[in-house]
Design an enzyme around this catalytic site. Sequence first.
Site, PDB file in Angstrom:
ATOM      1  N   HIS A 188      -0.053 -13.263  40.667  1.00 16.97           N
ATOM      2  CA  HIS A 188      -1.136 -12.437  41.195  1.00 16.97           C
ATOM      3  C   HIS A 188      -2.480 -12.842  40.615  1.00 16.97           C
ATOM      4  O   HIS A 188      -3.508 -12.684  41.251  1.00 16.97           O
ATOM      5  CB  HIS A 188      -0.862 -10.955  40.920  1.00 16.97           C
ATOM      6  CG  HIS A 188      -0.197 -10.295  42.078  1.00 16.97           C
ATOM      7  ND1 HIS A 188       1.047  -9.747  42.005  1.00 16.97           N
ATOM      8  CD2 HIS A 188      -0.600 -10.148  43.345  1.00 16.97           C
ATOM      9  CE1 HIS A 188       1.377  -9.275  43.192  1.00 16.97           C
ATOM     10  NE2 HIS A 188       0.402  -9.498  44.020  1.00 16.97           N
ATOM     11  N   GLU A 430      10.939 -27.425  64.100  1.00 20.15           N
ATOM     12  CA  GLU A 430      10.848 -27.985  62.750  1.00 20.15           C
ATOM     13  C   GLU A 430      12.038 -28.874  62.411  1.00 20.15           C
ATOM     14  O   GLU A 430      12.221 -29.261  61.262  1.00 20.15           O
ATOM     15  CB  GLU A 430      10.618 -26.893  61.693  1.00 20.15           C
ATOM     16  CG  GLU A 430      11.451 -25.662  61.875  1.00 20.15           C
ATOM     17  CD  GLU A 430      11.095 -24.510  60.946  1.00 20.15           C
ATOM     18  OE1 GLU A 430      10.225 -24.630  60.098  1.00 20.15           O
ATOM     19  OE2 GLU A 430      11.735 -23.461  61.106  1.00 20.15           O
ATOM     20  N   ASP A 454       8.680 -28.696  57.637  1.00 20.52           N
ATOM     21  CA  ASP A 454      10.100 -29.043  57.733  1.00 20.52           C
ATOM     22  C   ASP A 454      10.329 -30.219  58.672  1.00 20.52           C
ATOM     23  O   ASP A 454      11.185 -31.057  58.416  1.00 20.52           O
ATOM     24  CB  ASP A 454      10.917 -27.822  58.191  1.00 20.52           C
ATOM     25  CG  ASP A 454      11.245 -26.919  57.015  1.00 20.52           C
ATOM     26  OD1 ASP A 454      11.661 -27.447  55.971  1.00 20.52           O
ATOM     27  OD2 ASP A 454      11.061 -25.696  57.128  1.00 20.52           O
ATOM     28  N   CYS A 501       1.775 -24.839  63.080  1.00 25.97           N
ATOM     29  CA  CYS A 501       1.555 -23.900  61.969  1.00 25.97           C
ATOM     30  C   CYS A 501       1.948 -24.491  60.620  1.00 25.97           C
ATOM     31  O   CYS A 501       1.851 -23.819  59.602  1.00 25.97           O
ATOM     32  CB  CYS A 501       2.292 -22.588  62.211  1.00 25.97           C
ATOM     33  SG  CYS A 501       4.074 -22.770  62.269  1.00 25.97           S
TER      34      CYS A 501
HETATM   35  C1  PEP Z   1       7.026 -25.423  58.467  1.00 25.29           C
HETATM   36  O1  PEP Z   1       8.171 -25.780  58.192  1.00 25.29           O
HETATM   37  O2  PEP Z   1       6.129 -26.211  58.814  1.00 25.29           O
HETATM   38  C2  PEP Z   1       6.656 -24.003  58.389  1.00 25.29           C
HETATM   39  C3  PEP Z   1       5.490 -23.560  58.816  1.00 25.29           C
HETATM   40  O3  PEP Z   1       7.544 -23.146  57.813  1.00 25.29           O
HETATM   41  P1  PEP Z   1       7.742 -23.033  56.221  1.00 25.29           P
HETATM   42  O4  PEP Z   1       6.684 -23.835  55.548  1.00 25.29           O
HETATM   43  O5  PEP Z   1       7.693 -21.592  55.915  1.00 25.29           O
HETATM   44  O6  PEP Z   1       9.124 -23.625  56.047  1.00 25.29           O
HETATM   45 MG    MG Z   2       9.736 -24.359  57.954  1.00 24.67          MG
END
Ligand code: PEP
Ligand code: MG
Length: 554
Positions: A188, A430, A454, A501
Amino acid sequence: MITLRGRTVCGGIAIGTAMVYRREDNIIKRYHIDSIEAEIERFEKARCQAVAELEKLYTETVDEVGEMSAEIFGIHQQMLSDPDYIESVKNIIANEMINAETAVGHTCDSFMQMFESLSNAYMRGRAADIKDISERIINILEGRDPRAVNANAPVIVLADDLSPSETVQLGRETTLAFATEGGTSNSHTAILARMMNIPAVIGAEGVCSYGFDGRDVIVDGTDGTIYIDPDEETLARLQKRRDEYFRKRESLSCLIGKETVTADGKKIALHANIGNVFDINSVIANDAEGIGLFRSEFLYLESCDFPDEETQFNVYREVLEKMEGKKVIIRTLDIGADKNVSYFHMDDEKNPAMGIRAIRVCFEHRDWFKTQLRALYRASVYGDLSIMFPMITSEWEIDEIFKITDDVKNELRSEGVKFSENVSLGCMIETPAAAIISDDLAKRLQFLSIGTNDLTQYALAADRTNPHIGRYCDYSHKAVLRLIYTIVQNAHKNGINVSVCGEIAADPDRTQTLLALGVDGLSASPGMLLPLRGEIRKTDISAVRDKILSEILN
Ligand code: PEP
Ligand code: MG
């Protein structure tokens, strides 16, 4: 000049005078007691006083730096009311007939050990909070004034460690930056530094030397370097970089309220990635057009047991309400691999990243999955909700998901519980398998979101958690970019949108590439949204597309 290195938790550069701060080692006096009841009452009184102090700090901090930074004091109040913590202290008092401060100290040690043994970095960071609340009660019991980090003139604080409450009590006017020897980037303290926008570096060995007190210091939060007694050349170089950094930051605020559209007129959805409801203030402050990824597993990782339907419903509802009708994409539980907590009782696996994780966990434990889906559908009437499923590799998984979501909706209908009929369903792309069959997935879903973190690890056979193979885990690799291109083509062929993302979306140096590849949206941490908007508005896709695509595809 002495140069020290640590890990950056908040960018920016500060130049000033060092103030060395060492936390006092509290030596707790242990003694035997005569009356268990009287000692438990003493503990209870101190605990209530601690809660009241935190309430006051909460209100003061809200006024000074906003609700988000104050949230930690709300969390500390909850921790002080945790039945397991209270019971542990009382049991030690009763069983060992010892004083309350010793019992609090023992409880603190065992809870800290428990948190520190967890594999999840966020949960390990909670050990500092346990220490903080326990020290608060011990100070009250011993009639000590808690030490404050105070300075009359602007300083750079060099500390062995800072608790969250010490961090937030750093005078805003007088603290230019801080650097600590301890700390984790998920604590935190680190989160608060980011919220307060103070340049901050943690894990800098040797930074808390009393000999540095009063000397000239530079903290470079952009690369985690600390310079003690900087030479003239370093000072001039860092001054220049600091001025550039400020200029750049200031120029970004003019992008608030501006449309996220490329120079040649393509509208791009600019969304935020969040991990909990507290992130929403920064989402709004950075003018996000929606939430592109709510990593719902953080709800689970922050708890000591499964969050029940009501708890989850309240969180999802709050996020949807606060986003006032803007799109909110909530990803279902993505647990397993590096994200794990003991109460899941997952079997040890040789290759957990390729084992029972994410959607596979949900299929193995339908009850967990259904609880989350019920909470999501119930919350759906409070905004514009989309649900996204992680780690998809096959079409049969989509059949299974539809079967379960239909069951959940039928259950809610039969109970007379309202939910929106317009919840969009989509999945993360992913895995290379999902990318390759994205044509089939796009026919059945309403949106796709590319998780490059991923996707990169699986496409390039490079463990994303292994620091020794960083150069192999490259999200700009041609193979990853070609997969993105395939996914975009397949999504568009089927008339649906596709966004990114994963972390590549937060990298302004890759924005042009992603736009040339044809993505419809980017989702990144709130602090990155304005730099990305700037980059998007500068990009003329039609002018750069052919060149970028030919480099990737040929
Ligand atoms: C990803 O794998 O790109 C993703 C956004 O999920 P995380 O980073 O939570 O695995
Ligand atoms: Mg992921």
